[in-house]
Scaffold this active site. Structure first.
Site, PDB file in Angstrom:
ATOM      1  N   THR A 175     -26.744  28.135   4.898  1.00 32.79           N
ATOM      2  CA  THR A 175     -27.072  27.236   3.791  1.00 32.79           C
ATOM      3  C   THR A 175     -25.782  26.835   3.072  1.00 32.79           C
ATOM      4  OG1 THR A 175     -29.292  28.114   3.503  1.00 32.79           O
ATOM      5  CG2 THR A 175     -28.357  26.982   1.609  1.00 32.79           C
ATOM      6  N   PHE A 198     -24.034  25.639  -0.283  1.00 31.70           N
ATOM      7  CA  PHE A 198     -24.208  25.630  -1.740  1.00 31.70           C
ATOM      8  C   PHE A 198     -23.080  24.810  -2.355  1.00 31.70           C
ATOM      9  CE2 PHE A 198     -26.378  29.331  -0.219  1.00 31.70           C
ATOM     10  CZ  PHE A 198     -27.495  29.449  -1.033  1.00 31.70           C
TER      11      PHE A 198
END
Ligand SMILES: C=C(O[C@@H]1C=C(C(=O)O)C=C[C@H]1O)C(=O)O
Length: 378
Positions: free
Chosen positions: A278, A280
């Site tokens: 992921t 960020f």
């Protein structure tokens, strides 16, 4: 059939003429630029460009559309030159020049993230700002509000997952608030299927987690025919499963949430792909541009003119900057009108890049430079 060498000789001859004509046209554009500067006239004259494009379409005959493409690029370059002469986008230049390279941080710095202890957002926040006490917010919107109201200095947000794709809610908020992006972090994410200590894998019928985590683990969830329920985030799912005392229930969450809420691990590496990652970002009201910044983010709307997005992308690629991400989101209250969010490789220390941003800032509706930052990999 003509000999290849002979055809290429003719092409060389034509190119020689084309380059001389191109240089002559650019010299004219320079004169136009000086005239516009002296008389305070806007650079873009869409009517004049449309006239030229209409004419070229007809004169180009069977190559009419190709000729239009060529000329719209030539005019884009002509405008870029004029923007330089006029010194367009002064505010943009000043903004970049006045930015600081160091992101201030100590353990009292206020960092907002969505969720509760043990959520992926929490983990990412601690990776970027070790030792900080995050301010947990209920929603992504609340993270933006905390920055807006000065309650937090920075906000950490997930923007994209390698399996489940973009977090569209966050992009909508980025486009609405237009805070600066000052850093990004790619964090590998591994999930556990976890239950209360009394449960066993055979007991499980239902799985709770955040929709992104359910999507990232969809293969095993579907194969087992589990019912799913969406939670606010993975740590909330873990906490709620712990509180439920139900043995037919499991959460999809990370290792910190397993520990935090005393769950039992039923299965590891529950994600579809072992390289599940992921991305960020850190948002801030103040602009910081580190020395080694390598990613540029910006957004804009498009005027209703054919080929604008294409010509903007060409301008970046002509400087060797690659497009790494593009998102289009509908404008609030304007169906079928779009705002674009783009990431490019590059650093604004390159004068040509700043010039391009200055030109675009005056030409594109709703343009914002969102930042130039380093990308970290955990
Ligand atoms: C050169 C001019 O400036 C711009 C560039 C144009 C061109 O390169 O042909 C045409 C119109 C303007 O958008 C002009 O105003 O004539």
């Amino acid at each position: 059939m003509r000999d290849l060498k002979e055809i290429r000789e003719e092409i060389n001859e034509i190119d020689e003429k084309l380059i001389e004509l191109f240089k002559r046209r650019m010299e004219c554009a320079k004169d136009v630029g000086n005239y516009k500067k002296a008389n305070n006239i806007p650079i873009l004259n869409q009517d004049r460009e449309n006239e030229i494009l209409d004419d070229v379409l007809v004169r180009g005959g069977e190559y009419g559309y190709a000729a239009q493409l060529l000329f719209s690029n030539i005019m884009e370059l002509s405008r870029a030159l004029q923007h330089n002469i006029v010194g367009s986008g002064k505010e943009m230049k000043e903004l970049i020049e006045n930015s600081s390279p160091n992101i201030p941080y100590n353990k009292n710095t206020k960092v907002a993230c969505q969720g509760i202890a043990g959520a992926n957002n929490h983990e990412a926040t601690l990776k970027i700002f070790p030792d900080c006490e995050p301010q947990f917010c209920k929603s992504f919107k609340d993270v933006f509000m905390a920055i807006e109201n000065g309650e937090a200095d920075y906000g950490v947000l997930p923007v994209e997952n390698s399996t489940a794709g973009s977090v569209s809610d966050v992009y909508d908020l980025i486009l609405k608030h237009r805070f600066y992006i000052i850093k990004s972090l790619d964090l590998p994410i591994h999930y556990y299927l976890a239950s209360i200590p009394q449960a066993n894998l055979e007991d499980i019928e239902e799985v709770w987690s955040h929709p992104q985590a359910l999507a990232q683990c969809s293969d095993k969830i579907t194969a087992n025919n589990y019912k799913t329920l969406q939670s606010a985030n993975t740590a909330v799912a873990a906490r709620d499963v712990a509180n439920s005392k139900r043995i037919n229930l499991a959460a999809v969450c990370n290792g910190s949430a397993v520990k935090e809420y005393g769950l039992k691990v039923l299965a590891e590496n529950y994600e579809n792909r072992s390289d599940n990652t992921t991305r960020f970002i850190v948002i801030s009201k103040k602009l910081y541009i580190p020395e080694n910044a390598e990613k540029i983010s910006l957004c804009f709307g498009l005027p209703h003119v054919t080929g604008t997005l294409y010509s903007v992308l060409c301008r970046f690629s002509s400087l060797g900057l690659n497009l790494t991400k593009i998102e289009s989101r509908t404008m609030a209250n304007k169906p079928f009108e779009y705002l674009f969010y783009l990431d490019f490789t590059g650093n604004v220390k390159n004068d040509e890049v700043t010039k391009l941003l200055c030109a675009l800032s005056t030409e594109l509706p709703e343009f914002s430079f969102l930042g130039n930052y380093e990308e970290d990999f955990a």
